[in-house]
Design a protein around this motif. Structure first.
Motif, PDB file in Angstrom:
ATOM      1  N   UNK A  11      38.809  43.936  42.273  1.00 46.04           N
ATOM      2  CA  UNK A  11      39.854  44.800  42.825  1.00 46.04           C
ATOM      3  C   UNK A  11      39.350  46.236  42.915  1.00 46.04           C
ATOM      4  N   UNK A  47      36.574  49.976  32.241  1.00 50.49           N
ATOM      5  CA  UNK A  47      36.719  50.908  33.363  1.00 50.49           C
ATOM      6  C   UNK A  47      36.408  52.340  32.900  1.00 50.49           C
ATOM      7  N   UNK A  94      41.737  40.734  39.466  1.00 52.23           N
ATOM      8  CA  UNK A  94      40.319  41.080  39.475  1.00 52.23           C
ATOM      9  C   UNK A  94      40.053  42.485  38.979  1.00 52.23           C
ATOM     10  N   UNK A  95      41.014  43.031  38.228  1.00 54.88           N
ATOM     11  CA  UNK A  95      40.841  44.382  37.688  1.00 54.88           C
ATOM     12  C   UNK A  95      40.120  44.307  36.340  1.00 54.88           C
ATOM     13  N   UNK A  96      39.328  45.334  36.046  1.00 53.74           N
ATOM     14  CA  UNK A  96      38.586  45.350  34.780  1.00 53.74           C
ATOM     15  C   UNK A  96      39.501  45.742  33.623  1.00 53.74           C
ATOM     16  N   UNK A 156      36.643  38.809  44.583  1.00 55.27           N
ATOM     17  CA  UNK A 156      37.426  38.689  43.352  1.00 55.27           C
ATOM     18  C   UNK A 156      37.606  40.022  42.635  1.00 55.27           C
TER      19      UNK A 156
END
Lengths: 176, 87
Positions: free
Chosen positions: B11, A124, A117-119, B9
């Motif tokens: 992070x 970012x 779920x990291x961009x 969902x």
């Protein structure tokens, strides 16, 4: 004033970014954006290879297990037993010198980030810029590494170590 | 009025950033600066269990103890933030 309309606090964070790999770019922008949300004024001072996190094109940011024995490299896909294998532990070090290995490790790392779920890194960074994180490129290393000003995104300022020290005594500083 | 923010969902650092943005918008919409703001936050990032209360402490808000819950079939955590003295 900060991006959130708060009166700028006296609490400041400065990050000296000296590394130019994808993992360290994440560390930098995650800390920077969180610090803004916590009402700190944030500056990223990029020097040497860290300058690459200010480049327009971030697709050059990669990771490599080469000379990085602590990196845990696991497959983001495949059956459970495959995903448990730490490839940096089971494969000999020279494996990572083979052509395409850095690209493979980077692809696996990006896939893992996405699953978590990291961009993507460019989004970012754009968020950090939107939140008012000040980005400064070290003038000396810009020249040393033969960068052109147009290699960097808009809004990057150029300054030297003296400018950095002029403000840093009041700041919390991180060197990454 | 209670607003719900869904960060399931996402992070670290996105849940905290989204909370900050949402609080800013709520403050702008509220009739008076003293009006109390209540925000329900759904999140799945385990780091949020400590980060969201830490954020609240810094933002001088009250944060409820995180509860495990299910939202649209997804297991997640829920906290309620309030700018008032109590929840």
């Amino acid at each position: 004033m900060t991006a959130f309309g708060e009166q700028a606090s006296h609490s400041q964070l400065s990050i000296i970014q000296a590394q130019g790999t994808l993992d360290w770019a994440y560390a930098c922008f995650i800390l920077a954006s969180t610090a803004v949300a916590m009402d700190k004024e944030v500056e990223v001072f990029a020097t040497f290879y860290g300058l690459s996190i200010l480049e327009k094109d971030l697709s050059r940011l990669k990771i490599t297990p080469l000379a990085n024995p602590a990196m845990r490299l696991k497959s983001p896909v495949g059956p459970d037993w495959v995903r448990q294998i730490d490839w940096n532990r089971v494969l000999p070090g020279f494996t990572w010198t083979l052509p395409g290995m850095s690209r493979l490790a980077t692809a696996a790392f990006k896939k893992q980030l996405q699953k978590q779920g990291q961009m993507p890194i460019d989004e970012l960074r754009a968020l950090c810029v939107e939140l008012g994180v000040k980005l400064t490129a070290c003038q000396m290393t810009v020249e040393l590494l033969n960068y052109r000003p147009e290699d960097f995104i808009d809004g990057v300022e150029f300054a030297g170590a003296a400018s950095y020290f002029a403000v840093s005594p009041q700041q919390q500083s991180l060197f990454i | 009025m209670k607003t719900t923010l869904n960060t399931i969902g996402l992070a670290c650092p996105m849940p905290v950033i989204k909370i900050k943005k949402q609080l800013f918008e709520l403050k702008q919409q509220s009739s008076s600066p003293e009006a109390s703001i209540v925000l329900e936050v759904l999140f799945s990032d385990k780091g949020g269990l400590r980060d969201i209360p830490a954020f609240c402490q810094q933002a001088k808000m009250v944060c409820s103890a995180p509860e495990e819950t299910v939202f649209e079939g997804k297991p997640c955590f829920k906290v309620i933030l309030s700018s008032g003295e109590t929840l």
